[in-house]
Design an enzyme around this catalytic site. Sequence first.
Site, PDB file in Angstrom:
ATOM      1  N   CYS A   2       0.900  -1.189  -0.024  1.00 20.40           N
ATOM      2  CA  CYS A   2       0.171   0.009   0.034  1.00 20.40           C
ATOM      3  C   CYS A   2       0.870   1.348  -0.121  1.00 20.40           C
ATOM      4  CB  CYS A   2      -0.865   0.109   1.152  1.00 20.40           C
ATOM      5  SG  CYS A   2      -1.880  -1.288   1.655  1.00 20.40           S
ATOM      6  N   ARG A  27       5.169  -0.024  -6.038  1.00 20.25           N
ATOM      7  CA  ARG A  27       5.253  -0.897  -4.826  1.00 20.25           C
ATOM      8  C   ARG A  27       4.080  -1.926  -4.814  1.00 20.25           C
ATOM      9  NH1 ARG A  27       7.519   2.507  -0.391  1.00 20.25           N
ATOM     10  NH2 ARG A  27       6.404   1.206   0.907  1.00 20.25           N
ATOM     11  N   TRP A  73      -3.224  -2.617  -1.447  1.00 16.44           N
ATOM     12  CA  TRP A  73      -2.809  -3.982  -1.625  1.00 16.44           C
ATOM     13  C   TRP A  73      -3.452  -4.752  -0.584  1.00 16.44           C
ATOM     14  CZ3 TRP A  73       0.041  -8.069   0.332  1.00 16.44           C
ATOM     15  CH2 TRP A  73       0.396  -9.030  -0.302  1.00 16.44           C
ATOM     16  N   ASN A  99      -2.032   2.041   6.191  1.00 18.31           N
ATOM     17  CA  ASN A  99      -1.379   0.649   5.779  1.00 18.31           C
ATOM     18  C   ASN A  99      -1.051  -0.175   6.887  1.00 18.31           C
ATOM     19  OD1 ASN A  99      -0.967   1.897   3.114  1.00 18.31           O
ATOM     20  ND2 ASN A  99       1.257   2.480   3.413  1.00 18.31           N
ATOM     21  N   GLY A 100      -1.044  -1.288   6.908  1.00 12.71           N
ATOM     22  CA  GLY A 100      -0.709  -2.183   7.904  1.00 12.71           C
ATOM     23  C   GLY A 100      -2.029  -3.195   8.208  1.00 12.71           C
ATOM     24  N   GLU A 480      18.045 -17.084  -7.561  1.00 13.81           N
ATOM     25  CA  GLU A 480      17.757 -15.669  -8.032  1.00 13.81           C
ATOM     26  C   GLU A 480      17.239 -15.647  -9.127  1.00 13.81           C
ATOM     27  OE1 GLU A 480      16.927 -13.082  -6.569  1.00 13.81           O
ATOM     28  OE2 GLU A 480      17.181 -11.662  -8.124  1.00 13.81           O
ATOM     29  N   LYS A 484      13.451 -14.465 -10.188  1.00 17.42           N
ATOM     30  CA  LYS A 484      13.255 -13.440 -11.302  1.00 17.42           C
ATOM     31  C   LYS A 484      12.207 -14.006 -12.627  1.00 17.42           C
ATOM     32  CE  LYS A 484      14.303 -10.805  -9.965  1.00 17.42           C
ATOM     33  NZ  LYS A 484      15.057 -10.485  -8.835  1.00 17.42           N
ATOM     34  N   GLU A 487       8.762 -14.271 -11.104  1.00  7.74           N
ATOM     35  CA  GLU A 487       8.002 -13.070 -10.586  1.00  7.74           C
ATOM     36  C   GLU A 487       7.447 -12.426 -11.687  1.00  7.74           C
ATOM     37  OE1 GLU A 487       9.984 -10.541  -7.240  1.00  7.74           O
ATOM     38  OE2 GLU A 487      11.370 -11.126  -8.786  1.00  7.74           O
ATOM     39  N   HIS A 503      18.580 -36.301  -6.244  1.00  3.82           N
ATOM     40  CA  HIS A 503      17.985 -36.673  -4.961  1.00  3.82           C
ATOM     41  C   HIS A 503      16.388 -36.313  -5.205  1.00  3.82           C
ATOM     42  CE1 HIS A 503      21.537 -37.501  -3.079  1.00  3.82           C
ATOM     43  NE2 HIS A 503      21.982 -36.585  -3.550  1.00  3.82           N
ATOM     44  N   LYS A 603       6.638  -3.917  -4.266  1.00  5.55           N
ATOM     45  CA  LYS A 603       7.954  -3.401  -4.084  1.00  5.55           C
ATOM     46  C   LYS A 603       8.640  -3.975  -2.772  1.00  5.55           C
ATOM     47  CE  LYS A 603      11.919  -2.262  -5.739  1.00  5.55           C
ATOM     48  NZ  LYS A 603      12.695  -3.654  -6.526  1.00  5.55           N
TER      49      LYS A 603
END
Length: 608
Positions: A2, A27, A73, A99-100, A480, A484, A487, A503, A603
């Site tokens: 948010c 964000r 969000w 926010n929160g 990573e 990427k 996402e 394995h 973000k």
Amino acid sequence: MCGIVGYIGENNCVPIIVEGLKRLEYRGYDSSGISIIKEKEILTYKKEGKIYNMEAILPKELSGKIGIGHTRWATHGGVSDKNAHPHLSQNGKISIIHNGIIENYIELKKKLIDEGYTFRSETDSEVIAYLLEKNYNGNFEETFYKTLQQLEGAYGILAICLSEPDYIMVARKGSPLIIGIGENEMFVASDANAFLGYTKQVVYLEDYEIAKIEKKQYITKNFRLESIQKKVNTIDWDQTALDKGDFSHYMLKEIFEQPESIRRAFAGRIIQNIGTVKLGGLNLTPQELFNIERVNIIACGTSYHAGLVGSYVIEELARVATRVEIASEFRYKNPIIEKGTISFAVSQSGETIDTLFAMREIQRKGAKVLGICNVVGSTIPRESNGGVYVHSGPEVAVASTKAFTSQLIAFYLFATLIGRMRDLGQFRGIELVSEIEMLPNKVQEILNNSKYIENIAEKYTKLDNFLFLGRGLSYPVALEGALKLKEISYLHAEGVPAGEIKHGPIALIDKKTPVIFIMPDDHLFEKTFSNMQEVRARGGIILSICNEKNVKKIKGIADDVIVIPETESIFSSLLTIIPLQLLSYYIAKNLGCDIDKPRNLAKSVTVE
Ligand code: M6R
């Protein structure tokens, strides 16, 4: 996550708030809204989806001198117009954005319903507006303080009141808020990017702080209502750093900025002639550095992967035992912090709630935590005992790229510094720092080859269920690379240590499975090469990232090869990740994905 923007001043707040919200789009959000005070009413407009949906319902002539805006969000309650912020009190005279998470909202809501209030949304936040209405005693400032005492959980709150239209009340507990000081105008936002075009003079609110923001002044207090003097800071990022320039996406721009951002991460920190490093921000004496017996790294997502690379590098160069933990796990453990341990909290944004809380837990146990952060003045560096700013510049794309490579530089520098106090001699130190200084040019070489990677990406765009394999320093790169890709392209991808495929994961391999091998020319090359043969034997489609020296050998087995320049193997992760960033980018572009703002992602992750 948010975003919050507030304005009070002599100009029309509407375009300022809408523009500020757009600056926070990166964000991540799923609805947006704005409330302004206009003569005898609070006007509120909110809409599900992108900010332009909300903009489309704003009357052309809409203007006001005080207002608040929000990008939401979703946490409590689905994505809908009614759940979007701001939320009005029942009588429409108070408006809030939040926010929160208000943890006791069910109980508060129940009581309010019993008293006759009717709620319009499914959110936890709406109770704040209703409580403010219920508690209102003719003095909004006092009412705000009283209301805060009834709230449990985490928040950044902005509230305005129709009867007292000359100020915005603001409170922070667990969610960032920054005041921007202009001339006859004030801004307040969850991220300074929202108002950087207007002022660079800022005040960072800490947890348990409240502010009353008027046009010409702000008054700050703690939760005990004692006045506090806050330092005014100057932000040195400029607005141009936030523009996309000629690039089609921020992510591509940020990938291409890496030669420069990497240079900034080590600039002024290398002492060439004696092969060592200075990191003044650590705030540790030479004796304290010498006495470090263990390193503990906490982080999330990409920053966690940088931490993993850091652990290999610190153990190798400095011979100091290093453990890395995902902050969201670490924070709820009862961690053992042994004497002689120094911890690092790694975070691009400096606001990730899990990393912040893990850091506080370590500090509660009496140990020091150093930040490795990008956003100057963010909460983690402010609360840490010292650290290293990586100076990547603003990273706007949700998928982190340049912050990762700069975090690696921070670890290379730290490992060299501590290593030089232990087993590394001067000549070895000179070799290491000289190689660090050459990395930007080598990254540039890979970027110059982007057309080739773009061509390869076409073929891989048609595939799904990627495996990324690497050993040692290439294992975090495999993680990573997979992160990427998933996402931004929503394709399934998994990073696995190459030695682990036997394995289990090898069961996944068939003629349709793309397998990306990260295999620089290091002491593990031959081992990974054997794994490549195992994959070939099962028909997998192989793309290899390797050095020129091994191309001939690999070409007989792999379908595609991307060559990276030679470097000291200890620094290979910084080069091997670059083609993977580009590959993900081009695949996502071919698939028509919303690259800079991938679905469901934010973000800066400021909720648990
Ligand atoms: O700001 P931080 O570095 O603390 O963020 C941690 C993660 O949320 C972040 O790295 C996330 O995984 C990114 N979307 C990765 O591209």
